[in-house]
Design an enzyme around this catalytic site. Structure first.
Site, PDB file in Angstrom:
ATOM      1  N   GLU A 291       0.605 -14.748   3.010  1.00 30.60           N
ATOM      2  CA  GLU A 291       1.340 -13.701   2.266  1.00 30.60           C
ATOM      3  C   GLU A 291       2.620 -14.286   1.681  1.00 30.60           C
ATOM      4  OE1 GLU A 291      -0.107 -10.890   1.494  1.00 30.60           O
ATOM      5  OE2 GLU A 291      -1.760 -11.599   2.721  1.00 30.60           O
ATOM      6  N   TRP A 294       1.566 -15.660  -1.441  1.00 33.93           N
ATOM      7  CA  TRP A 294       1.512 -14.744  -2.593  1.00 33.93           C
ATOM      8  C   TRP A 294       2.894 -14.618  -3.241  1.00 33.93           C
ATOM      9  CZ3 TRP A 294      -2.362 -12.822  -5.385  1.00 33.93           C
ATOM     10  CH2 TRP A 294      -3.645 -12.814  -4.829  1.00 33.93           C
ATOM     11  N   TRP A 322      -3.557   3.760 -23.030  1.00 31.33           N
ATOM     12  CA  TRP A 322      -2.827   4.473 -21.959  1.00 31.33           C
ATOM     13  C   TRP A 322      -2.569   5.912 -22.376  1.00 31.33           C
ATOM     14  CZ3 TRP A 322      -3.100   1.785 -17.757  1.00 31.33           C
ATOM     15  CH2 TRP A 322      -3.052   0.392 -17.795  1.00 31.33           C
ATOM     16  N   ASN A 357       2.265  -2.267   1.939  1.00 35.79           N
ATOM     17  CA  ASN A 357       1.542  -2.942   0.847  1.00 35.79           C
ATOM     18  C   ASN A 357       0.232  -2.255   0.473  1.00 35.79           C
ATOM     19  OD1 ASN A 357       0.991  -5.228  -0.992  1.00 35.79           O
ATOM     20  ND2 ASN A 357      -0.703  -5.561   0.437  1.00 35.79           N
ATOM     21  N   TRP A 375       1.106   0.674 -16.510  1.00 31.57           N
ATOM     22  CA  TRP A 375       1.671   0.019 -15.311  1.00 31.57           C
ATOM     23  C   TRP A 375       3.174  -0.207 -15.445  1.00 31.57           C
ATOM     24  CZ3 TRP A 375       3.771  -4.747 -16.494  1.00 31.57           C
ATOM     25  CH2 TRP A 375       3.282  -5.407 -17.618  1.00 31.57           C
ATOM     26  N   TRP A 398       2.328  -5.352 -10.308  1.00 35.46           N
ATOM     27  CA  TRP A 398       1.896  -4.264 -11.205  1.00 35.46           C
ATOM     28  C   TRP A 398       0.876  -4.767 -12.213  1.00 35.46           C
ATOM     29  CZ3 TRP A 398       1.670   0.720 -10.710  1.00 35.46           C
ATOM     30  CH2 TRP A 398       2.491   1.332  -9.759  1.00 35.46           C
TER      31      TRP A 398
HETATM   32  P1  FAD Z   1       4.418  -8.949   5.090  1.00 36.29           P
HETATM   33  O1  FAD Z   1       2.996  -8.564   5.087  1.00 36.29           O
HETATM   34  O2  FAD Z   1       5.091  -9.081   6.386  1.00 36.29           O
HETATM   35  O3  FAD Z   1       4.500 -10.317   4.277  1.00 36.29           O
HETATM   36  C1  FAD Z   1       5.584 -11.261   4.429  1.00 36.29           C
HETATM   37  C2  FAD Z   1       6.230 -11.528   3.088  1.00 36.29           C
HETATM   38  O4  FAD Z   1       5.282 -12.075   2.185  1.00 36.29           O
HETATM   39  C3  FAD Z   1       6.757 -10.280   2.413  1.00 36.29           C
HETATM   40  O5  FAD Z   1       8.023  -9.919   2.905  1.00 36.29           O
HETATM   41  C4  FAD Z   1       6.773 -10.700   0.956  1.00 36.29           C
HETATM   42  O6  FAD Z   1       7.901 -11.483   0.638  1.00 36.29           O
HETATM   43  C5  FAD Z   1       5.539 -11.589   0.858  1.00 36.29           C
HETATM   44  N1  FAD Z   1       4.390 -10.806   0.419  1.00 36.29           N
HETATM   45  C6  FAD Z   1       3.547 -10.055   1.170  1.00 36.29           C
HETATM   46  N2  FAD Z   1       2.579  -9.510   0.407  1.00 36.29           N
HETATM   47  C7  FAD Z   1       2.825  -9.916  -0.859  1.00 36.29           C
HETATM   48  C8  FAD Z   1       2.175  -9.690  -2.104  1.00 36.29           C
HETATM   49  N3  FAD Z   1       1.065  -8.947  -2.200  1.00 36.29           N
HETATM   50  N4  FAD Z   1       2.700 -10.250  -3.217  1.00 36.29           N
HETATM   51  C9  FAD Z   1       3.794 -11.027  -3.147  1.00 36.29           C
HETATM   52  N5  FAD Z   1       4.456 -11.281  -1.985  1.00 36.29           N
HETATM   53  C10 FAD Z   1       3.972 -10.732  -0.867  1.00 36.29           C
HETATM   54  N6  FAD Z   1       6.915  -7.281  -2.845  1.00 36.29           N
HETATM   55  C11 FAD Z   1       8.221  -7.523  -2.975  1.00 36.29           C
HETATM   56  O7  FAD Z   1       8.785  -8.303  -2.208  1.00 36.29           O
HETATM   57  N7  FAD Z   1       8.936  -6.941  -3.986  1.00 36.29           N
HETATM   58  C12 FAD Z   1       8.378  -6.081  -4.866  1.00 36.29           C
HETATM   59  O8  FAD Z   1       9.062  -5.591  -5.765  1.00 36.29           O
HETATM   60  C13 FAD Z   1       7.006  -5.766  -4.706  1.00 36.29           C
HETATM   61  N8  FAD Z   1       6.395  -4.883  -5.531  1.00 36.29           N
HETATM   62  C14 FAD Z   1       5.059  -4.586  -5.347  1.00 36.29           C
HETATM   63  C15 FAD Z   1       4.440  -3.675  -6.199  1.00 36.29           C
HETATM   64  C16 FAD Z   1       3.097  -3.357  -6.042  1.00 36.29           C
HETATM   65  C17 FAD Z   1       2.433  -2.386  -6.995  1.00 36.29           C
HETATM   66  C18 FAD Z   1       2.361  -3.969  -5.012  1.00 36.29           C
HETATM   67  C19 FAD Z   1       0.909  -3.656  -4.821  1.00 36.29           C
HETATM   68  C20 FAD Z   1       2.957  -4.890  -4.171  1.00 36.29           C
HETATM   69  C21 FAD Z   1       4.308  -5.221  -4.322  1.00 36.29           C
HETATM   70  N9  FAD Z   1       4.954  -6.146  -3.480  1.00 36.29           N
HETATM   71  C22 FAD Z   1       6.284  -6.417  -3.653  1.00 36.29           C
HETATM   72  C23 FAD Z   1       4.176  -6.951  -2.520  1.00 36.29           C
HETATM   73  C24 FAD Z   1       4.064  -6.385  -1.097  1.00 36.29           C
HETATM   74  O9  FAD Z   1       3.682  -5.045  -1.130  1.00 36.29           O
HETATM   75  C25 FAD Z   1       5.366  -6.497  -0.309  1.00 36.29           C
HETATM   76  O10 FAD Z   1       5.877  -7.796  -0.390  1.00 36.29           O
HETATM   77  C26 FAD Z   1       5.112  -6.167   1.164  1.00 36.29           C
HETATM   78  O11 FAD Z   1       4.605  -4.874   1.285  1.00 36.29           O
HETATM   79  C27 FAD Z   1       6.404  -6.291   1.918  1.00 36.29           C
HETATM   80  O12 FAD Z   1       6.227  -5.882   3.249  1.00 36.29           O
HETATM   81  P2  FAD Z   1       6.383  -6.934   4.403  1.00 36.29           P
HETATM   82  O13 FAD Z   1       7.659  -7.676   4.240  1.00 36.29           O
HETATM   83  O14 FAD Z   1       6.172  -6.213   5.679  1.00 36.29           O
HETATM   84  O15 FAD Z   1       5.181  -7.926   4.135  1.00 36.29           O
END
Ligand code: FAD
Length: 493
Positions: A291, A294, A322, A357, A375, A398
């Site tokens: 993650e 990502w 849209w 997420n 979006w 997005w």
């Molecule tokens: P964990 O699951 O604990 O993951 C650890 C870290 O990995 C996160 O803190 C984050 O930095 C990174 N990470 C995890 N999942 C993703 C992912 N899918 N894409 C990129 N990085 C990821 N994340 C943001 O940090 N900022 C945003 O503005 C943001 N906008 C989003 C918008 C949409 C529509 C979607 C679907 C996802 C978005 N995310 C965003 C990605 C993700 O949802 C969040 O990073 C995650 O939910 C953060 O929770 P966590 O720290 O507990 O994640």
């Protein structure tokens, strides 16, 4: 007129790296000051570039984290706060003024990867170097620089899995460095300085952010506490339960990473040490580290894209048909769509500045597919309301949701919000928490109250269309409309 400093000055320019541990630019500033018998001048500048990247929720966070950073600097320097020097101005003007008033010896910062920041930083670097001022930037925000990760053909990656495999073949990220033991700070009088309160970051016109503080503690210490709670308590369940909003096992480190209160290297190594110490738990640690991958990939794409916020990476989506439906958009924003899992997510977002997420994916899919709303509208709302709203992850995600991004799920794969709710919140615990008007619905109907009989609704105290809305569109009808729009786009391309 401020008097010029006798001691040579190294400026530490803080941006999205608001921590003192594992901060390469801060370490370089301290080293330079020690070698030159000088002082470090820590500055934060709210310029147009940073301002344009902030929404209401990130402004709230920034005010708190700057205050915590200021306190940490004061503790390490053995001085009284305020120690962080704060400006609301054009960054180049600030440095020019400092050069005129005090003469700058060196300027250090950690890199950012969006086009506007790169243009500003390149301009400042060349202007200062022309004046023989030492100017160095570092990697404080990523595990790997976007230009270090290349395909076999030497190009950038468009697909996540090979990107992350290539990252894993590179030498592991360097071990994080400790905070400096001391920081030599001066007492310079500066022109045009303000203070943190002068940045005017508190939510206006009313403080909707009171619930954020119940969930998060902004600042470096809050980030470290969050990391340790996660590694010691929840990482073991991460691989199995990370998709379950009713379990809250994820790290919730995203806003801390967004502001650089913790470095990805610190997080990566904490997970890696956990995997070493718990031989049977490699899978869950690898899943978590992917993650972080990502996040790296989103920055890689941001760095290489023309304009990730506005321009679809897949050009055929430029003319997607849209729908412009402000009423539906408002119901989505307010958590009144009539799809319980969507409404729960949107209300969690409003009250806490955060959304799980899996739920982000569901609310995003409903917006761009069932409601056919662009979006960019979802991106703008998340930019304003998420405490982790980030110039890379938010537009990247997005575009991914919209089917037009890098390695995106194809547009025609449409989430069914009822089945998603039933799969990832099977007892409806998450919905009951955030949509209390459905709290007494039986689990069988919690994700589709419109299918419950009048008797069941009555027993649960639900008056559909009154106490809780009817869905904005039928699940099947929305899906068919989205597929038709997709076919229209393909025909027009
Ligand atoms: P964990 O699951 O604990 O993951 C650890 C870290 O990995 C996160 O803190 C984050 O930095 C990174 N990470 C995890 N999942 C993703 C992912 N899918 N894409 C990129 N990085 C990821 N994340 C943001 O940090 N900022 C945003 O503005 C943001 N906008 C989003 C918008 C949409 C529509 C979607 C679907 C996802 C978005 N995310 C965003 C990605 C993700 O949802 C969040 O990073 C995650 O939910 C953060 O929770 P966590 O720290 O507990 O994640």
């Amino acid at each position: 007129m401020p008097s010029a400093s006798a001691a040579p000055i190294a400026i530490m320019w803080f941006r999205n790296d608001l921590r003192i541990a594992d901060n390469p630019a801060l370490n370089a500033s301290v080293k330079w000051a020690q070698q030159n018998n000088g002082i470090v001048l820590p500055v934060f500048i709210l310029d147009r570039v940073i301002d344009a990247q902030l929404g209401g929720a990130t402004r709230w966070w920034l005010e708190k984290t700057l205050t915590r950073l200021d306190e940490s600097l004061a503790t390490v320097a053995g001085k009284k706060a305020p120690c962080l020097r704060v400006f609301r101005s054009d960054a180049r003007d600030v440095f020019n003024q400092l050069q005129t008033d005090h003469k700058i010896g060196a300027l250090f910062w950690n890199r950012l990867y969006d086009k506007a920041s790169i243009a500003r930083d390149t301009d400042i670097k060349s202007s200062l170097r022309d004046q023989n001022i030492e100017c160095e930037s570092f990697n404080g925000q990523l595990l790997y620089e976007p230009w270090e990760v290349k395909t076999g053909a030497g190009t950038d990656f468009k697909v996540f899995s090979p990107f992350w495999r290539a990252c894993l073949k590179l030498p592991p990220p360097a071990e994080p460095k400790k905070a400096p033991e001391s920081i030599p700070l001066g007492d310079l009088q500066l022109s045009d300085e303000t203070d943190i309160a002068g940045l005017d970051l508190s939510p206006k016109p009313f403080d909707w952010a009171t619930g954020f503080a119940d969930r998060f503690t902004p600042g470096e210490q809050g980030a470290m506490d969050q990391l340790h709670d996660f590694i010691d308590g929840r990482l073991s369940d991460y691989a199995d339960l990370r998709d379950r909003p009713d379990h809250r096992v994820t790290s919730e480190l995203s806003p801390h990473l967004r502001f650089g209160e913790i470095s990805p290297r610190q997080v990566w190594h904490a997970a890696n040490h956990y995997a070493d110490a718990h031989p049977g738990q490699g899978k869950t640690a690898s899943k978590f580290m992917a993650e972080l991958g990502w996040r790296e990939f989103a920055h890689h794409i941001l760095f290489h894209a023309r304009d990730l916020k506005s321009v679809p990476l897949q050009g055929q989506f430029t003319d997607f048909p849209w729908d412009d439906d402000p009423k539906a958009l408002e119901r989505w924003q307010r958590g009144q769509t009539g799809f319980p899992i969507v409404d729960a997510g949107m209300r969690e977002l409003w009250h806490t500045g955060y959304m799980h997420n899996r739920v982000r994916m569901i609310v995003g899919s409903v917006l761009v597919k069932h409601l056919l709303i662009h979006w960019r509208e979802g991106l703008a709302w998340f930019d304003d309301t998420l405490v982790d709203a980030c110039p890379a992850n938010n537009p990247f995600s997005w575009q991914w949701i919209g089917g037009c991004g890098a390695d995106a799920a194809p547009y025609f794969r449409i989430f069914n919000p009822v089945l998603q709710g039933e799969k990832f919140d099977p007892d409806g615990r998450y919905v009951r928490q955030w949509v209390p008007e459905l709290a007494d619905m039986p689990a069988q109907y919690i994700h589709k109250p419109w299918e419950a009989s009048p008797l069941i609704l009555k027993a649960a105290g639900v008056d559909l269309g009154q106490s809780y809305p009817e869905p904005l569109i039928g699940v099947k009808e929305g899906r068919e409309r989205a597929l038709a729009a997709y076919q229209d786009m393909k025909r027009a391309a």
